[in-house]
Design an enzyme around this catalytic site. Structure first.
Site, mmCIF file in Angstrom:
data_model
loop_
_atom_site.group_PDB
_atom_site.id
_atom_site.type_symbol
_atom_site.label_atom_id
_atom_site.label_comp_id
_atom_site.label_asym_id
_atom_site.label_seq_id
_atom_site.Cartn_x
_atom_site.Cartn_y
_atom_site.Cartn_z
ATOM 1 C CG HIS A 1 4.100 -11.907 46.272
ATOM 2 N ND1 HIS A 1 5.375 -12.023 46.916
ATOM 3 C CD2 HIS A 1 3.321 -11.508 47.368
ATOM 4 C CE1 HIS A 1 5.454 -12.045 48.157
ATOM 5 N NE2 HIS A 1 4.239 -11.689 48.414
ATOM 6 C CG ASP B 1 10.369 -4.804 51.095
ATOM 7 O OD1 ASP B 1 9.950 -3.440 50.777
ATOM 8 O OD2 ASP B 1 11.596 -4.936 51.081
ATOM 9 N NE ARG C 1 15.258 -9.386 48.579
ATOM 10 C CZ ARG C 1 15.350 -8.006 48.761
ATOM 11 N NH1 ARG C 1 14.483 -7.272 49.016
ATOM 12 N NH2 ARG C 1 16.582 -7.494 48.744
#
Length: 792
Positions: free
Chosen positions: A387, A119, A342
């Site tokens: 992100h 991830d 997340r």
């Protein structure tokens, strides 16, 4: 022609090699014995679901395997951190992960290149680092690839620009892990010693518990204040009473703010307003623009899923993980439906932004597309801007088209993510607002009372066509309100005046949604910690849900008070937020991690000394010990509070307290050993019957749950089938006179007799029933129906 003659080879004995030359020869032979690399690249991810989706994209040239989470961790049986050597962690491969590591090493030995595709966050970076060391990949070409959505384009782009493992992110995660271990393994034993075993403390969970407890005490200390509002129903002179509108008193003569705190004052003002003459002082009209909410981050997704569907943070993240890792979509194969879940970033990829603008134009019309794309700035402290926000991997994959492929929870959450993302790139909603100020003149007052009336009308839906954000508290902001056309100076007539009494309300208890929001606003924790924190404070019995509200239990108060007294820094919101910022600095390469941990640990070590000398948490009561006459004290045990003699260990007398005492009600059952009444007690495996004279008599037996079926072997003696539990915790069924009657069944007997032989039928799983005496089978619901009998 005769065939050629071939001489047999001459066998010669090689001289024996010893010493260093022998070692080199063995190493050479071992090297040549290694399996040849096939050239097929190995890709390692965390989960089997993610592996299936990635394999579907990469094809047969790649061998995609799952590590099933972390492959190395600190040992469970000891601290695993060398405090004297700059907090050096000692990692081990857990026993259950050794077969996984072995299989991955074998696959890596045959691979041309190993790609670590865990991830795209600190946790994922650390898993890749641990894989690198656990698999001993020093001699194998190894690259790290990172993608925020599991789609063909994103994966292709990631594999086109692989990189090395980012040690800064690994160090930040290591520091977090070491800090959590120091807190958990050094404070938790103190809680066990001072309160009871099974409790835990945590760097984030203890702060979250303090916030819940502080809010509860704020509620308990709250003093309600009386206040009054006064509304007048007014109408134009030419209108009927039915056309009246409501105006609320906003200021008293003076002018003074309309703060009315008693019924007498409210009556006097109401009397004035009932004989006042009303005139429109001013009318203001304006357009109000409302902007859409930004796309989801982890915390806002958890909050909205809680408001809309009542999902816990844990449930939300579990479903989001399924959507991210990929699901089998008919005609498309295994597809990742959302980006990484997340995240605390509000960034949106340019490709995704342009795609959704095209969808909006096509589906809703050009008017719903703003002139310029919308960009959102992250407010969260320490947000990882590289992100992306949570969004669908394709805006054109509409929720309605996926309903048959998704579970109910998956469909709800995907629909919510899709709506929020589409709405965040739509035009503003436009409201027409009218505000009217009205004077109420009374001959006994020098200056008039002032009332206000408002109207709101939705002129253009904009983003509201798709999505409206939920609220934690009720609001009439979106309520459609109308006013008649009013002109300045116009006289109005009074239809009615109504005073209403109210009382101020305490702040509401936290819900999971509002607690996650408060943690984020204070810079406590990060996206990966919110859901585990919510689960832990409930699983430990510190907090209990009442509806959606989080109510601290007495155990939660006790633990929080001990933590606040001896470990004030650990549960201090500001201190914990600063620690999070320093961990972010480690991730950015601005600091090294051991000094950060040292700053935290030195005051913790001092606090541990003081807490170790603290007395056990006990509360003296007015109850008297039946054995020695000393006072009884309240203590905490595995199943809650109980009373114990203050003379322990000389006197070991105990008795139940509170809920436990209520549960130990008398029964009609008699003890087999002494004939005394039996009481219901709760033990490790649930409730059971125990002699009321315990500990003098230790008679006990399980509570038998009857299933409503006579025993096929002992029915004549009154035997009934009852549910029991084996020593291993498995459910089985036997006669109530067991072991005198040896009937035992591992399948649940059903009350209907077999339609074929009248024997006993049992549940065989998946809604199927079968006879224990013959070969009949049928459905459980229809076991005694005419159709079942006919088919038999």
């Amino acid at each position: 022609m005769s065939p050629p003659v071939t001489e047999a080879p001459v066998k010669t004995r090689k001289p024996r090699v010893t010493g260093k030359r022998a070692g080199k020869a063995r190493a050479s032979a071992k090297a040549t014995a290694r399996p040849r690399r096939s050239g097929k690249s190995l890709v390692i991810v965390e989960s089997p679901a993610k592996a299936r989706t990635l394999s579907n994209i990469l094809g047969s040239e790649y061998d995609v395997r799952a590590s099933v989470g972390h492959v190395r961790d600190l040992p469970k049986s000891q601290l695993g951190v060398n405090i004297e050597q700059d907090f050096e962690p000692r990692y081990i491969i857990p026993r259950e992960k050794k077969p996984v590591v072995k299989a991955l090493k074998e696959a890596a030995s045959k691979a041309g290149t190993v790609y670590l595709a865990t991830d795209p966050d600190r946790e994922g970076e650390a898993i890749s680092w641990h894989l690198l060391h656990a698999m001993d990949l020093d001699g194998t070409p190894t690259r790290r690839v990172e993608f925020h959505e599991i789609t063909a384009d994103a994966v292709k782009e990631a594999f086109g620009r692989p990189r090395e493992i980012d040690q800064r992110l690994v160090d930040a995660q290591q520091a977090r892990r070491v800090l959590d271990r120091l807190v958990g393994y050094q404070i938790s034993p103190i809680l066990w010693k001072k309160i009871r075993r099974g409790l835990s403390a945590g760097r984030v969970q203890s702060v979250a518990l303090r916030m819940v407890v502080d809010r509860e005490r704020e509620i308990e200390a709250f003093q309600a204040q009386e206040y009054w509002t006064i509304d007048a129903r007014l109408a134009r002179e030419r209108d009927a009473d039915e056309a009246a509108f409501t105006a609320r008193l906003s200021s008293l003569p003076g002018p003074r703010k309309a703060e009315i705190h008693s019924g007498e004052e409210a009556e006097a003002v109401t009397a004035d307003l009932r004989r006042a003459s009303y005139t429109v002082r001013a009318v203001k009209q304006k357009q109000q623009l409302r902007r859409p909410a930004p796309p989801f981050t982890t915390s806002t997704l958890q909050q909205e899923a809680s408001r809309r569907f009542g999902f816990s943070a844990k449930r939300t993240m579990a479903v989001a993980q399924q959507l991210y890792e990929g699901l089998d979509i008919p005609g498309q194969g295994q597809v990742g439906l959302i980006t990484y879940m997340r995240t605390d970033s509000l960034n949106i990829a340019n490709v995704a932004r342009e795609e959704v603008r095209g969808l909006i134009s096509e589906k809703y019309g050009a008017a719903f597309v703003p002139e310029q794309p919308r960009f959102y700035k992250t407010k969260s402290k320490g947000a990882q801007e590289a992100h992306e926000a949570i969004r669908p991997t394709s805006a054109f994959r509409e929720p309605a088209s996926l309903k048959r492929a998704l579970t109910v929870d998956q469909a709800k959450l995907y629909g919510l993510i899709w709506q929020r993302f589409v709405a965040c790139q739509m035009a503003d909603a436009v409201f027409d607002q009218v505000n009217a100020e009205i004077e109420a003149a009374v001959d006994t007052q020098d200056k008039p009372y002032v009332l206000r009336a408002t109207a709101s009308h939705l002129r253009f839906a904009g983003f509201r066509q798709v999505y409206i954000e939920g609220r934690d508290t009720e609001s009439d902001e979106d309520e459609e309100r109308t006013l008649p056309e009013l002109a300045e100076g116009e006289a109005l007539r009074q239809v009615d005046v109504k005073p209403d009494q109210h009382f101020t309300e305490p702040p509401p208890r936290y819900t999971e949604a509002t607690l996650v929001k408060a943690l984020e606003e204070n810079g406590i924790g990060r996206p990966s910690t919110y859901a585990p924190t919510m689960s832990t404070i409930q699983d430990r019995g510190y907090v209990k849900k009442e509806g959606r509200a989080l109510k601290p239990q007495e155990l939660g108060f006790v633990v929080n008070d001990l933590m606040s007294e001896y470990f004030a820094g650990i549960v201090d919101v500001g201190f914990t937020a600063r620690m999070e910022e320093e961990l972010d600095e480690v991730a950015n390469g601005e600091r090294t991690w051991p000094p950060v941990v040292r700053e935290f640990y030195d005051p913790l070590a001092e606090a541990l000394k003081g807490a170790g000398e603290a007395p056990r948490v006990e509360e003296l009561t007015e109850e008297v010990c039946e054995k020695c006459g000393r006072a009884m004290v309240k203590k905490w045990g595995r199943f809650g509070q109980f009373l114990a003699c203050s003379g322990f260990p000389e006197c070991k007398s105990t008795r139940p307290f509170g809920e436990e005492a209520e549960q130990q009600q008398q029964t009609d059952e008699k003890c087999d050993l002494c004939g005394s009444a039996m009481v219901v007690k709760r033990g490790r495996f649930g409730p059971f019957l125990a002699c009321s004279t315990y500990p003098e008599c230790k008679g006990a037996r399980p509570i038998l749950k009857k299933v409503g079926v006579p025993c096929p072997k002992d029915a004549a003696q009154g035997g009934e089938v009852v549910e029991r539990r084996s020593k291993r915790g498995k459910t089985f069924y036997s006669c109530s006179s067991y072991p005198n009657c040896d009937f035992v069944s591992w399948s649940r007997p059903l009350p209907q007799p077999c339609p074929q032989c009248e024997g006993m039928i049992v549940a065989a799983g998946r809604g199927v029933a079968k006879c224990s005496n013959c070969d009949w089978k049928g459905s459980i619901e229809g076991a005694d129906s005419p159709q079942a009998k006919a088919s038999a």
